[in-house]
Motif scaffolding. Structure first.
Motif, PDB file in Angstrom:
ATOM      1  N   PRO A   1       0.829  -1.211   0.000  1.00 55.84           N
ATOM      2  CA  PRO A   1       0.000   0.000   0.000  1.00 55.84           C
ATOM      3  C   PRO A   1       0.865   1.263   0.000  1.00 55.84           C
TER       4      PRO A   1
ATOM      5  N   ASP B   1       0.266   7.252   1.173  1.00 55.68           N
ATOM      6  CA  ASP B   1      -0.841   8.204   1.194  1.00 55.68           C
ATOM      7  C   ASP B   1      -2.203   7.509   1.242  1.00 55.68           C
ATOM      8  N   GLY B   2      -2.199   6.173   1.217  1.00 51.67           N
ATOM      9  CA  GLY B   2      -3.446   5.428   1.299  1.00 51.67           C
ATOM     10  C   GLY B   2      -4.160   5.244  -0.027  1.00 51.67           C
ATOM     11  N   ARG B   3      -3.580   5.740  -1.090  1.00 59.66           N
ATOM     12  CA  ARG B   3      -4.195   5.625  -2.419  1.00 59.66           C
ATOM     13  C   ARG B   3      -3.500   4.540  -3.231  1.00 59.66           C
TER      14      ARG B   3
END
Length: 70
Positions: free
Chosen positions: A22, A25-27
């Motif tokens: 992952p 930035d979580g994107r």
């Protein structure tokens, strides 16, 4: 979250693994590839110290095919 390498190709002379990590930035995720070489010694399949790392699937697959056809 535990990250794990997943084997995506296996042949007599090489294996190809991938890791989906992952992004901070979580994107989405970043995918990494690792190739390992093997040789046959008698009846044993022995892992060589050679390891290749890639971030591009096409490069990783080309490496795998090159070592499997050698």
């Amino acid at each position: 979250m535990t990250l794990r390498w997943e084997k995506i190709r296996q042949g007599e002379a090489a294996e190809l693994w991938k890791l989906d990590k992952p992004n901070p930035d979580g994107r989405g995720v970043s995918t990494f590839y690792r190739g390992r070489r093997f040789e046959r010694k008698g009846t044993e399949r022995v892992k060589l110290d050679e390891e290749a790392k890639f971030m591009d699937l096409d490069e990783a697959l080309a490496w795998f095919e090159r070592h499997e056809s050698a």
